[in-house]
Write an enzyme that holds these catalytic residues in place. Structure first.
Site, PDB file in Angstrom:
ATOM      1  N   ALA A 159       3.266  -0.838   4.757  1.00  0.00           N
ATOM      2  CA  ALA A 159       2.760  -0.822   6.141  1.00  0.00           C
ATOM      3  C   ALA A 159       2.310  -2.202   6.617  1.00  0.00           C
ATOM      4  O   ALA A 159       2.350  -2.504   7.822  1.00  0.00           O
ATOM      5  CB  ALA A 159       1.616   0.179   6.258  1.00  0.00           C
ATOM      6  N   ARG A 184       5.064  10.958  -2.678  1.00  0.00           N
ATOM      7  CA  ARG A 184       4.778  10.622  -1.281  1.00  0.00           C
ATOM      8  C   ARG A 184       6.022  10.807  -0.408  1.00  0.00           C
ATOM      9  O   ARG A 184       7.050  10.146  -0.661  1.00  0.00           O
ATOM     10  CB  ARG A 184       4.357   9.148  -1.229  1.00  0.00           C
ATOM     11  CG  ARG A 184       4.212   8.599   0.152  1.00  0.00           C
ATOM     12  CD  ARG A 184       4.154   7.074   0.155  1.00  0.00           C
ATOM     13  NE  ARG A 184       3.951   6.600   1.503  1.00  0.00           N
ATOM     14  CZ  ARG A 184       4.259   5.381   1.918  1.00  0.00           C
ATOM     15  NH1 ARG A 184       4.773   4.497   1.087  1.00  0.00           N
ATOM     16  NH2 ARG A 184       4.063   5.048   3.171  1.00  0.00           N
ATOM     17  N   TYR A 199      11.204   8.654   1.062  1.00  0.00           N
ATOM     18  CA  TYR A 199      11.173   7.600   0.045  1.00  0.00           C
ATOM     19  C   TYR A 199      11.820   7.984  -1.281  1.00  0.00           C
ATOM     20  O   TYR A 199      11.903   7.152  -2.188  1.00  0.00           O
ATOM     21  CB  TYR A 199       9.714   7.159  -0.187  1.00  0.00           C
ATOM     22  CG  TYR A 199       9.071   6.596   1.059  1.00  0.00           C
ATOM     23  CD1 TYR A 199       9.590   5.453   1.670  1.00  0.00           C
ATOM     24  CD2 TYR A 199       7.969   7.210   1.649  1.00  0.00           C
ATOM     25  CE1 TYR A 199       9.020   4.931   2.823  1.00  0.00           C
ATOM     26  CE2 TYR A 199       7.383   6.702   2.802  1.00  0.00           C
ATOM     27  CZ  TYR A 199       7.922   5.561   3.384  1.00  0.00           C
ATOM     28  OH  TYR A 199       7.367   5.042   4.525  1.00  0.00           O
ATOM     29  N   GLU A 227      12.759  -9.530   1.346  1.00  0.00           N
ATOM     30  CA  GLU A 227      11.966  -8.387   1.849  1.00  0.00           C
ATOM     31  C   GLU A 227      12.779  -7.111   1.595  1.00  0.00           C
ATOM     32  O   GLU A 227      13.953  -7.046   1.959  1.00  0.00           O
ATOM     33  CB  GLU A 227      11.730  -8.584   3.348  1.00  0.00           C
ATOM     34  CG  GLU A 227      11.017  -7.434   4.033  1.00  0.00           C
ATOM     35  CD  GLU A 227      10.929  -7.653   5.562  1.00  0.00           C
ATOM     36  OE1 GLU A 227      11.309  -8.752   6.049  1.00  0.00           O
ATOM     37  OE2 GLU A 227      10.506  -6.718   6.250  1.00  0.00           O
ATOM     38  N   PRO A 242       0.787  -1.222   0.000  1.00  0.00           N
ATOM     39  CA  PRO A 242       0.000   0.000   0.000  1.00  0.00           C
ATOM     40  C   PRO A 242       0.826   1.282   0.000  1.00  0.00           C
ATOM     41  O   PRO A 242       1.862   1.368   0.654  1.00  0.00           O
ATOM     42  CB  PRO A 242      -0.821  -0.105   1.291  1.00  0.00           C
ATOM     43  CG  PRO A 242      -0.125  -1.109   2.127  1.00  0.00           C
ATOM     44  CD  PRO A 242       0.534  -2.061   1.180  1.00  0.00           C
ATOM     45  N   ASN A 243       0.303   2.236  -0.739  1.00  0.00           N
ATOM     46  CA  ASN A 243       0.834   3.605  -0.848  1.00  0.00           C
ATOM     47  C   ASN A 243       2.095   3.704  -1.701  1.00  0.00           C
ATOM     48  O   ASN A 243       2.551   4.808  -1.999  1.00  0.00           O
ATOM     49  CB  ASN A 243       1.080   4.221   0.549  1.00  0.00           C
ATOM     50  CG  ASN A 243      -0.189   4.252   1.379  1.00  0.00           C
ATOM     51  OD1 ASN A 243      -1.183   4.789   0.926  1.00  0.00           O
ATOM     52  ND2 ASN A 243      -0.177   3.647   2.552  1.00  0.00           N
ATOM     53  N   ASN A 270       7.903  -5.821  -1.031  1.00  0.00           N
ATOM     54  CA  ASN A 270       7.875  -4.705  -0.089  1.00  0.00           C
ATOM     55  C   ASN A 270       6.426  -4.579   0.376  1.00  0.00           C
ATOM     56  O   ASN A 270       5.598  -3.965  -0.310  1.00  0.00           O
ATOM     57  CB  ASN A 270       8.342  -3.404  -0.746  1.00  0.00           C
ATOM     58  CG  ASN A 270       8.358  -2.250   0.250  1.00  0.00           C
ATOM     59  OD1 ASN A 270       7.835  -2.366   1.356  1.00  0.00           O
ATOM     60  ND2 ASN A 270       8.953  -1.133  -0.146  1.00  0.00           N
ATOM     61  N   ARG A 279      13.450   4.437  12.274  1.00  0.00           N
ATOM     62  CA  ARG A 279      12.202   5.195  12.242  1.00  0.00           C
ATOM     63  C   ARG A 279      11.353   4.910  13.494  1.00  0.00           C
ATOM     64  O   ARG A 279      11.873   4.431  14.489  1.00  0.00           O
ATOM     65  CB  ARG A 279      11.465   4.867  10.938  1.00  0.00           C
ATOM     66  CG  ARG A 279      12.309   5.226   9.695  1.00  0.00           C
ATOM     67  CD  ARG A 279      11.560   4.999   8.412  1.00  0.00           C
ATOM     68  NE  ARG A 279      10.398   5.870   8.329  1.00  0.00           N
ATOM     69  CZ  ARG A 279       9.396   5.707   7.459  1.00  0.00           C
ATOM     70  NH1 ARG A 279       9.451   4.700   6.582  1.00  0.00           N
ATOM     71  NH2 ARG A 279       8.370   6.527   7.448  1.00  0.00           N
ATOM     72  N   HIS A 318      12.760  -2.760   1.855  1.00  0.00           N
ATOM     73  CA  HIS A 318      12.186  -1.473   2.261  1.00  0.00           C
ATOM     74  C   HIS A 318      13.069  -0.365   1.732  1.00  0.00           C
ATOM     75  O   HIS A 318      14.304  -0.469   1.806  1.00  0.00           O
ATOM     76  CB  HIS A 318      12.076  -1.368   3.787  1.00  0.00           C
ATOM     77  CG  HIS A 318      11.231  -2.436   4.365  1.00  0.00           C
ATOM     78  ND1 HIS A 318       9.856  -2.413   4.261  1.00  0.00           N
ATOM     79  CD2 HIS A 318      11.557  -3.593   4.987  1.00  0.00           C
ATOM     80  CE1 HIS A 318       9.375  -3.509   4.809  1.00  0.00           C
ATOM     81  NE2 HIS A 318      10.382  -4.248   5.253  1.00  0.00           N
TER      82      HIS A 318
END
Ligand code: DQA
Length: 147
Positions: free
Chosen positions: A77, A19, A24, A98, A11-12, A74, A107, A100
């Site tokens: 969230a 964004r 990012y 995985e 998502p996103n 990825n 964070r 990111h």
């Protein structure tokens, strides 16, 4: 038959480019997918890319990746919330990396837990879009170990 990698983004990530660019970066998802696809090609793989904002669609895309030689994911969230995505990765026999864009450990504390790391071959984070290229390289090496 050409070997195949699947790339699944959560998502996103469709909003990359606009964004939170300070976190990012400014590359769009289309550009990242094109670059990842070129990297995959250079290692002899075709790349299938999929993005969704919907958890169940991501679960189904991961199921489809059982027909691929490797999976780069990825979960965005959902990394921090989704047992369903974790179980989907565990259910397929496809080596999974995985990725990111950001370093989730630098964070907020709610990002420090990943439900998926435990069922992945490895984790790459904090290197921005380059992380996807590193994931292709890691899978290519994993799938074709040096003699
Ligand atoms: C992310 C990190 C997640 O915590 C966040 O929810 C994202 C993107 C990353 O690529 O850095 O959406 O997965």
């Amino acid at each position: 038959m050409a070997k195949r990698l699947s790339l699944v983004n959560g998502p996103n990530l469709n909003l990359l480019g606009t964004r939170e660019t300070e976190v990012y970066g400014s590359l769009t998802l289309d550009k990242i997918v094109a670059d990842t696809s070129a990297e995959a090609k250079s290692h002899g793989f075709d790349l299938d890319a999929f993005q969704s904002n919907i958890e169940g669609e991501l679960v189904e895309a991961i199921h489809r990746a059982s027909a691929s030689d490797g999976l780069i994911v990825n979960p965005a969230a959902y990394t921090h919330t989704s047992i369903a995505i974790r179980d989907a990765i565990a259910a397929i026999d496809t080596p999974t990396v995985e990725v990111h864009l950001s370093n989730i450990y630098k964070r907020e504390s709610f990002r420090h837990q990943s439900y998926v790391s435990q069922v992945c071959l490895g984790v790459i984070g904090g290197f921005g879009p380059q992380g996807y290229m590193l994931a292709v390289q890691a899978l290519a090496r994993h799938l074709k170990p040096a003699k």
